[in-house]
Design an enzyme around this catalytic site. Structure first.
Site, PDB file in Angstrom:
ATOM      1  N   GLN A 130       3.030  10.004   1.061  1.00 43.95           N
ATOM      2  CA  GLN A 130       4.303   9.284   1.226  1.00 43.95           C
ATOM      3  C   GLN A 130       5.254   9.545   0.070  1.00 43.95           C
ATOM      4  O   GLN A 130       6.440   9.193   0.147  1.00 43.95           O
ATOM      5  CB  GLN A 130       4.065   7.773   1.341  1.00 43.95           C
ATOM      6  CG  GLN A 130       3.324   7.356   2.606  1.00 43.95           C
ATOM      7  CD  GLN A 130       3.147   5.853   2.650  1.00 43.95           C
ATOM      8  OE1 GLN A 130       2.189   5.326   2.101  1.00 43.95           O
ATOM      9  NE2 GLN A 130       4.085   5.162   3.269  1.00 43.95           N
ATOM     10  N   GLY A 183       0.829  -1.190   0.000  1.00 44.00           N
ATOM     11  CA  GLY A 183       0.000   0.000   0.000  1.00 44.00           C
ATOM     12  C   GLY A 183       0.867   1.245   0.000  1.00 44.00           C
ATOM     13  O   GLY A 183       1.992   1.219   0.512  1.00 44.00           O
ATOM     14  N   HIS A 199      -3.131   7.853   6.406  1.00 47.06           N
ATOM     15  CA  HIS A 199      -2.103   8.745   5.854  1.00 47.06           C
ATOM     16  C   HIS A 199      -2.732  10.025   5.302  1.00 47.06           C
ATOM     17  O   HIS A 199      -2.143  11.107   5.402  1.00 47.06           O
ATOM     18  CB  HIS A 199      -1.332   8.051   4.723  1.00 47.06           C
ATOM     19  CG  HIS A 199      -0.227   7.140   5.190  1.00 47.06           C
ATOM     20  ND1 HIS A 199       0.855   7.590   5.924  1.00 47.06           N
ATOM     21  CD2 HIS A 199      -0.026   5.811   5.009  1.00 47.06           C
ATOM     22  CE1 HIS A 199       1.673   6.572   6.174  1.00 47.06           C
ATOM     23  NE2 HIS A 199       1.160   5.475   5.635  1.00 47.06           N
ATOM     24  N   HIS A 231      -5.143   1.713   6.976  1.00 49.74           N
ATOM     25  CA  HIS A 231      -3.785   2.233   7.168  1.00 49.74           C
ATOM     26  C   HIS A 231      -3.502   3.370   6.172  1.00 49.74           C
ATOM     27  O   HIS A 231      -2.995   4.424   6.547  1.00 49.74           O
ATOM     28  CB  HIS A 231      -2.773   1.088   6.991  1.00 49.74           C
ATOM     29  CG  HIS A 231      -1.334   1.500   7.039  1.00 49.74           C
ATOM     30  ND1 HIS A 231      -0.476   1.132   8.051  1.00 49.74           N
ATOM     31  CD2 HIS A 231      -0.594   2.273   6.184  1.00 49.74           C
ATOM     32  CE1 HIS A 231       0.724   1.649   7.830  1.00 49.74           C
ATOM     33  NE2 HIS A 231       0.685   2.348   6.699  1.00 49.74           N
ATOM     34  N   GLU A 232      -3.839   3.146   4.911  1.00 50.55           N
ATOM     35  CA  GLU A 232      -3.570   4.164   3.884  1.00 50.55           C
ATOM     36  C   GLU A 232      -4.481   5.368   4.051  1.00 50.55           C
ATOM     37  O   GLU A 232      -4.058   6.515   3.863  1.00 50.55           O
ATOM     38  CB  GLU A 232      -3.723   3.568   2.477  1.00 50.55           C
ATOM     39  CG  GLU A 232      -2.797   2.391   2.161  1.00 50.55           C
ATOM     40  CD  GLU A 232      -1.335   2.668   2.467  1.00 50.55           C
ATOM     41  OE1 GLU A 232      -0.915   3.844   2.427  1.00 50.55           O
ATOM     42  OE2 GLU A 232      -0.599   1.710   2.778  1.00 50.55           O
ATOM     43  N   CYS A 244       5.240   0.046   7.362  1.00 51.66           N
ATOM     44  CA  CYS A 244       4.989   1.186   6.478  1.00 51.66           C
ATOM     45  C   CYS A 244       6.254   1.480   5.684  1.00 51.66           C
ATOM     46  O   CYS A 244       7.354   1.436   6.239  1.00 51.66           O
ATOM     47  CB  CYS A 244       4.592   2.410   7.299  1.00 51.66           C
ATOM     48  SG  CYS A 244       4.103   3.827   6.289  1.00 51.66           S
ATOM     49  N   LEU A 245       6.082   1.768   4.406  1.00 50.84           N
ATOM     50  CA  LEU A 245       7.247   2.102   3.578  1.00 50.84           C
ATOM     51  C   LEU A 245       7.944   3.369   4.071  1.00 50.84           C
ATOM     52  O   LEU A 245       9.113   3.592   3.756  1.00 50.84           O
ATOM     53  CB  LEU A 245       6.825   2.272   2.108  1.00 50.84           C
ATOM     54  CG  LEU A 245       6.474   0.980   1.366  1.00 50.84           C
ATOM     55  CD1 LEU A 245       5.923   1.298  -0.019  1.00 50.84           C
ATOM     56  CD2 LEU A 245       7.681   0.062   1.258  1.00 50.84           C
TER      57      LEU A 245
HETATM   58  C1  QAP Z   1       0.543  -0.686   4.844  1.00 48.12           C
HETATM   59  O1  QAP Z   1       2.708  -1.261   4.263  1.00 48.12           O
HETATM   60  C2  QAP Z   1       0.014  -1.937   5.481  1.00 48.12           C
HETATM   61  O2  QAP Z   1       9.222  -2.340   7.060  1.00 48.12           O
HETATM   62  C3  QAP Z   1       1.473  -0.929   3.703  1.00 48.12           C
HETATM   63  O3  QAP Z   1      11.239  -3.030   5.418  1.00 48.12           O
HETATM   64  C4  QAP Z   1       0.700  -2.543   6.522  1.00 48.12           C
HETATM   65  O4  QAP Z   1       3.534  -1.751   2.270  1.00 48.12           O
HETATM   66  C5  QAP Z   1      -1.140  -2.494   5.047  1.00 48.12           C
HETATM   67  C6  QAP Z   1       7.428  -2.478   3.913  1.00 48.12           C
HETATM   68  C7  QAP Z   1       0.185  -3.689   7.106  1.00 48.12           C
HETATM   69  C8  QAP Z   1      -1.641  -3.641   5.632  1.00 48.12           C
HETATM   70  C9  QAP Z   1      -0.980  -4.248   6.662  1.00 48.12           C
HETATM   71  C10 QAP Z   1       7.696  -2.301   5.250  1.00 48.12           C
HETATM   72  C11 QAP Z   1       8.452  -2.828   3.080  1.00 48.12           C
HETATM   73  C12 QAP Z   1       6.097  -2.267   3.354  1.00 48.12           C
HETATM   74  C13 QAP Z   1       8.959  -2.504   5.739  1.00 48.12           C
HETATM   75  C14 QAP Z   1       3.722  -1.649   3.457  1.00 48.12           C
HETATM   76  C15 QAP Z   1       9.999  -2.860   4.894  1.00 48.12           C
HETATM   77  C16 QAP Z   1       9.737  -3.018   3.549  1.00 48.12           C
HETATM   78  C17 QAP Z   1       5.021  -1.898   4.086  1.00 48.12           C
HETATM   79 CO    CO Z   2       2.010   3.618   5.623  1.00 46.99          CO
END
Ligand code: QAP
Ligand code: CO
Length: 178
Positions: free
Chosen positions: A56, A51, A147, A143-144, A101-102
């Site tokens: 971001q 996401g 933001h 989550h998004e 989270c990215l």
């Molecule tokens: C949000 O999160 C989300 O720590 C999107 O090293 C989170 O794409 C939605 C990511 C949980 C649903 C459930 C995180 C990539 C990506 C990191 C992400 C990392 C590399 C997170």
């Molecule tokens: Co995020």
């Protein structure tokens, strides 16, 4: 030829103040929005996310994308939500998911959210859409959507855990949404 519209955009990292802003609704649907969405998709897939919200990548608009499919999935076409409005079901249940989270790579933490919800939104053409969902997709959408309202997932965990994350990250994280 690599088009300019498929550039990977630099990620805005926590605790950047741009992640605390309330984003503006999208009013114009056209090429500019399409290019933003395409660049966001490229950025999300290149960084292995499921996401990504416009703030971001430094754009303060009510736009986000999600794709909860496995990394190896062939179809790289995210769900695009513009001007979303979330309606959490009254008896929608609760779900805890290990979130990341990215904008804060390398950290995850469980966050409690509503399970079942309906989301009304517009697609890139400006057409109204509605989606009923639960589970991981519901979590990702919440989550998004956070933001877009300047809320980071760490704002939804107890402050002492946020403090622990801050120590681990070696980052100065202010208490943002007490
Ligand atoms: C949000 O999160 C989300 O720590 C999107 O090293 C989170 O794409 C939605 C990511 C949980 C649903 C459930 C995180 C990539 C990506 C990191 C992400 C990392 C590399 C997170
Ligand atoms: Co995020």
């Amino acid at each position: 030829m690599e088009e300019i519209s498929t550039q990977v955009l630099p990620l805005v990292l926590y605790p950047d103040p741009r992640l605390k802003k309330i984003c503006e609704p999208v009013k114009g649907f056209g090429q500019e929005l399409s290019h933003l969405l395409d660049r966001m998709a490229h950025t999300m897939y290149e960084s292995g996310g499921i996401g990504l919200a416009a703030p971001q990548v430094g754009t303060s608009l009510r736009v986000f994308i999600v794709d909860i499919r496995e990394n190896g999935a062939k179809k790289r076409k995210p769900l695009e939500l513009i001007n979303p409005r979330l309606v959490r079901h009254r008896r929608g249940g609760r779900i805890a998911y290990e979130e990341g989270c990215l904008s804060l790579p390398g950290f995850t933490y469980p966050v409690w959210r509503t399970d079942k919800l309906t989301v009304e939104f517009q697609d890139r053409m400006g057409a109204s859409q509605e989606l009923e969902t639960s589970g991981l997709l519901s979590v990702a959408i919440q989550h998004e959507n956070d933001h877009l309202d300047g809320i980071f997932f760490l704002d939804r965990i107890p402050w002492w855990k946020r403090w622990w994350v801050r120590r681990r990250a070696g980052t100065v994280i202010r208490r943002q949404h007490p």
